[in-house]
Write an enzyme that holds these catalytic residues in place. Structure first.
Site, PDB file in Angstrom:
ATOM      1  N   SER A  67      -7.178   2.023  -3.650  1.00 45.52           N
ATOM      2  CA  SER A  67      -5.907   2.464  -3.074  1.00 45.52           C
ATOM      3  C   SER A  67      -5.002   3.035  -4.154  1.00 45.52           C
ATOM      4  O   SER A  67      -4.088   3.797  -3.857  1.00 45.52           O
ATOM      5  CB  SER A  67      -5.192   1.284  -2.413  1.00 45.52           C
ATOM      6  OG  SER A  67      -5.907   0.814  -1.306  1.00 45.52           O
TER       7      SER A  67
ATOM      8  N   ASP B 122     -22.752   9.546 -10.734  1.00 42.37           N
ATOM      9  CA  ASP B 122     -23.332   8.282 -10.277  1.00 42.37           C
ATOM     10  C   ASP B 122     -22.541   7.774  -9.074  1.00 42.37           C
ATOM     11  O   ASP B 122     -21.377   8.153  -8.880  1.00 42.37           O
ATOM     12  CB  ASP B 122     -23.342   7.241 -11.401  1.00 42.37           C
ATOM     13  CG  ASP B 122     -21.958   6.962 -11.953  1.00 42.37           C
ATOM     14  OD1 ASP B 122     -21.142   6.363 -11.220  1.00 42.37           O
ATOM     15  OD2 ASP B 122     -21.671   7.343 -13.103  1.00 42.37           O
TER      16      ASP B 122
ATOM     17  N   GLU C  21       0.830  -1.201   0.000  1.00 40.50           N
ATOM     18  CA  GLU C  21       0.000   0.000   0.000  1.00 40.50           C
ATOM     19  C   GLU C  21       0.865   1.250   0.000  1.00 40.50           C
ATOM     20  O   GLU C  21       0.655   2.178  -0.778  1.00 40.50           O
ATOM     21  CB  GLU C  21      -0.928  -0.003   1.208  1.00 40.50           C
ATOM     22  CG  GLU C  21      -1.794   1.235   1.335  1.00 40.50           C
ATOM     23  CD  GLU C  21      -2.755   1.346   0.178  1.00 40.50           C
ATOM     24  OE1 GLU C  21      -2.620   2.336  -0.572  1.00 40.50           O
ATOM     25  OE2 GLU C  21      -3.603   0.470   0.016  1.00 40.50           O
TER      26      GLU C  21
ATOM     27  N   ASP D 263       1.202   4.087  -2.963  1.00 43.28           N
ATOM     28  CA  ASP D 263       0.857   5.495  -2.729  1.00 43.28           C
ATOM     29  C   ASP D 263       2.013   6.416  -3.100  1.00 43.28           C
ATOM     30  O   ASP D 263       1.830   7.425  -3.797  1.00 43.28           O
ATOM     31  CB  ASP D 263       0.489   5.704  -1.255  1.00 43.28           C
ATOM     32  CG  ASP D 263      -0.830   5.053  -0.885  1.00 43.28           C
ATOM     33  OD1 ASP D 263      -1.565   4.636  -1.799  1.00 43.28           O
ATOM     34  OD2 ASP D 263      -1.128   4.958   0.313  1.00 43.28           O
TER      35      ASP D 263
END
Length: 600
Positions: A517, A580, A299, A303
Site C-alpha cells: 500500500s 523476478d 490507508e 496514499d
C-alpha cells in the site's frame, strides 16, 4: 443445478405483467462451487434491492486493444497517440441488435427504459430490482453469505441462468457469483511515542547505494520519508513544470478517509513548501468525506501523503467510492453496494478529463472473482490506458500466498470445489493492463518478505513479458513448485518500491506504516513526475506503462537481487538478477527514466 420449474415462470409473469408471450427457456450461464471461507446464512430477504449490472458485448474491443498496443509500444510510430473519451466509446458500443434484445427481455420483466442506467458507451446496463424479481429473471436463489474470518456480508448466488435467445447479447450479470471484495492490503502499523514526539533532523551520515553512486541519509534505513525516496530514486533536484496540465489520482474504498489536518502535519514535517495546499475529493456511489480526525483512514492518509508529497505541486484528487462490507441486508440497509471497482470505473470513464496517473492499494485473491467478470473489469483498465492514464496497483502483501501475514496458517487452496493446493495471485494486480507494484525494504534494497507476486490463473502471459519471464522460469531448478503456479500466466509484479517504515501522520500522530500500500502510491508519484516532464516538453502522457517497462529490459531500474517473499508454507520465489516475481524489474531511477521518457 436447481430445476427451473413452472413455478419460476409463473412468478416471472406475475412480476412483469406480461400476458401475451410465453417465457423463453432458461439456460444455465454460470455455476460455481460454494466459496471457501463463506458461510451460508440462508435465503436473502425478498425485498432486498440488488443493483444488477448487465454487461453487453463490445464487438470492437479487439480494435481498441490493438490501438492500445500500438500507442504503448515505444518503437511504434503511434506511441503516445491516446484516444479521447468519445473515440473510446465508439470502440465500446454494443450492436443495436444487442441493445434491442436485452431491452425487450427487461421489458418482459416490467423494467422499462427509464428504469435502466446505461454507461456512456451503452456497454453496461444497471437495473435496481428486489431479490424476488432478480431470482425470477435469473432462475436462481439469492442467499446471504458471511465471511468466516472477516465478517463481511454479501447477498449472492452460486449460479444463474438467462433466456437462451440472449446468448451473444449478454456477456455477464453481476453481482451474482462474485465473492470478491475490495480489501485493503494488510498494512502494518508501528506506533511509537518516541516517533510521535520527535521531528525529522538532518543527518550528516550517508549510505552509498552500490552500483548507482546515489547517496542516501543513513536515517532512511529506519524511517522512510519523501526526502528518502527522492534521494534513493534519483529525483532530488526535479522541479515540476506542467502543474496546470498534469494530475495524479488516488483511490479510496471501504470508508477510508484522507484527512486534511493529517496532511498539513505531514507537509510541515516533510514537505514544508506544500503547507496550506490540499487536494480535491470526488465522491462516488455514496462515498463520504468524513474529516473527523478519529475517522481518518491509515490507508487513505498513506496514499495521499506520499502520493502528493513526492509529486508536489502536481494537483491531486482523492476518489472516495462508497460501498463497503460488512452490511446487513435488512430494512435499514436494503441495498448491497459492494461493487466498488466497477462503480469507480463507471464514474471515471464518464469523465472527459482524468488524471494521467492513478494508484490503487486495494485487491483480493484472484480466485474470488468469476473469470468473466475479472476480464471485463480488466478491459475497463485497458480503456483507461488507451485514454493516456497510467494505472498502478499494489501487488499484495502475502508473498505467493493468500495475504495471511502468518505463512504457517495460510490456506492456499483453490475455491473451485477441488481444494487443490495452489499459490494465490491477487486481482486486480494480475490484470495485464495495470502496473503491479511490489515492495522492497532497507538500503541497499532487498525484497520485503511480504511482497505479493506470482502468476495469474486467468490472464495469459502478454507478449511484452515473454522474454523476461521465460528467462526467469528457465533459471528455476527443474520441478520447483511444479503444479503450484501457472507458468503461462501473466506474471506480477512489474516493478517495486520501498514498502515499509513509512512515516505518516495518522489521526494527529506520527506513526510508521508498511505494506505494498506504500509502494504503489510512491511509485505512482514518480510516474506523475515523468508525465510532468513529458507534458512540459510538449509530449503526451505515458499512458499504459508495461510495454515500455519491459522493452527497457531493466534500463532505468535498480535491480533487486536479494530477498524472497514466502507463502503457502514455502519460501516463495527469490529476487534475482533481471525480472523476478517478487520485485519485478526493481525500483525506479527517476533521472534515467526521465531521459528515456523524453526520448520517445
Amino acid at each position: 443445478m436447481r430445476p427451473h420449474s413452472l413455478f419460476h415462470f409463473l412468478v416471472t409473469l406475475s412480476l412483469s405483467g406480461a400476458t401475451s408471450a410465453a417465457p423463453s427457456p432458461l439456460k444455465l450461464r454460470q455455476s460455481i462451487a460454494s466459496p471457501r471461507n463463506w458461510v451460508d446464512l440462508g435465503r436473502a430477504p425478498p425485498m432486498h434491492i440488488i443493483p444488477l449490472r448487465i454487461a453487453l458485448p463490445r464487438p470492437r474491443f479487439p480494435e481498441l486493444e490493438k490501438h492500445l498496443a500500438e500507442a504503448s509500444d515505444p518503437f511504434h510510430e503511434r506511441y503516445g497517440d491516446h484516444l479521447s473519451k468519445e473515440e473510446v466509446e465508439e470502440f465500446l458500443a454494443p450492436h443495436a441488435s444487442t441493445i434491442d434484445a436485452v431491452q425487450e427481455w427487461l421489458n418482459g420483466h416490467g423494467i422499462q427504459e427509464e428504469a435502466c442506467h446505461r454507461s456512456p458507451a451503452g456497454d453496461w446496463i444497471t437495473v435496481r430490482v428486489p431479490v424476488s424479481q432478480a431470482e425470477s429473471m435469473l432462475g436462481t436463489e439469492f442467499r446471504v453469505w458471511k465471511h468466516a474470518q472477516d465478517g463481511d456480508v454479501l447477498v449472492r448466488t452460486t449460479e444463474y441462468s438467462l433466456p437462451a435467445h440472449l446468448d451473444g447479447h449478454v456477456e455477464l450479470i453481476q453481482p451474482t457469483t462474485a465473492f470478491n471484495r475490495a480489501k485493503r492490503q494488510r498494512t502494518s502499523f508501528r506506533f511509537s511515542p518516541t516517533l510521535e514526539n520527535t521531528s525529522l533532523l538532518p543527518s550528516d551520515a550517508k549510505i552509498t547505494v552500490p552500483g548507482s553512486g546515489v547517496t542516501v541519509d543513513a536515517s532512511c534505513n529506519k524511517t522512510i520519508t519523501v526526502s528518502c525516496l527522492k534521494q534513493l530514486y534519483n529525483a532530488e533536484n526535479y522541479i515540476p513544470h506542467a502543474v496546470n496540465e498534469n494530475a495524479i489520482g488516488l483511490t479510496g474504498y471501504l470508508e477510508q478517509f484522507a484527512n486534511f489536518a493529517d496532511l498539513q502535519q505531514f507537509y510541515a514535517d516533510q514537505v514544508p513548501n506544500a503547507v496550506n495546499t490540499s487536494f480535491d475529493v470526488v465522491l462516488i456511489n455514496g462515498g463520504l468525506n468524513n474529516q473527523t480526525l478519529s475517522e481518518a483512514g491509515a490507508e487513505a492518509d498513506l496514499d495521499i501523503q506520499f502520493g502528493l508529497g513526492i509529486s508536489f505541486p502536481t494537483p491531486g484528487t482523492f476518489y472516495s467510492t462508497g460501498g463497503q462490507p460488512p452490511f446487513i441486508p435488512d430494512a435499514d440497509t436494503p441495498t448491497d453496494t459492494n461493487e466498488p471497482y466497477t462503480e469507480w470505473l463507471d464514474f471515471i470513464l464518464a469523465q472527459k478529463h482524468i488524471p494521467q496517473t492513478i494508484s490503487t492499494s486495494y485487491g483480493d485473491d484472484e480466485q474470488t472473482v468469476p473469470e468473466d467478470f475479472a476480464r471485463r473489469v480488466c478491459q475497463g483498465f485497458a480503456v483507461l490506458g488507451a485514454r493516456g492514464t497510467s494505472l498502478m496497483f499494489s501487488s499484495g502483501d502475502g508473498g505467493v500466498g493468500d495475504g495471511n501475514p502468518d505463512p504457517a496458517t495460510q490456506t492456499c487452496f483453490t475455491n473451485d470445489g477441488t481444494n487443490q493446493t495452489k499459490f494465490i495471485p491477487g486481482f486486480p494486480a494480475s490484470c495485464p493492463f495495470v502496473t503491479a507494484v511490489g515492495g522492497t525494504v532497507h538500503i541497499p534494497e532487498v525484497a520485503v518478505d511480504f511482497s505479493g507476486g506470482g502468476f495469474s490463473n486467468f490472464f495469459p502471459r502478454p507478449i511484452w513479458q515473454d522474454l523476461a519471464v521465460t528467462k526467469f522460469l528457465k533459471s528455476l531448478p527443474k520441478g520447483t513448485y511444479a503444479g503450484l503456479f501457472n507458468p503461462n500466466g501473466r506474471a506480477i509484479p512489474d516493478v517495486s518500491a520501498q514498502a515499509d517504515f513509512f512515516r505518516i501522520f495518522f489521526q494527529g500522530r506520527a506513526v510508521h506504516i508498511g505494506g505494498t500500500s506504500a509502494s504503489s502510491p510512491s511509485f505512482a508519484a514518480f510516474v506523475a513526475l515523468l508525465n510532468d516532464a513529458r507534458i512540459a516538453a510538449g509530449k503526451s502522457s505515458l499512458g499504459f506503462l508495461n510495454p515500455l517497462i519491459y522493452a527497457l529490459n531493466g534500463n532505468g531500474f535498480n535491480d533487486i537481487t536479494a530477498g524472497n517473499a514466502p507463502g503457502c508454507g514455502t519460501p516463495g520465489f527469490n529476487a534475482t538478477a533481471g525480472w523476478d516475481p517478487v520485485t519485478g524489474w526493481g525500483t525506479p531511477d527517476f533521472g534515467k527514466l526521465k531521459n528515456i521518457a523524453l526520448g520517445y
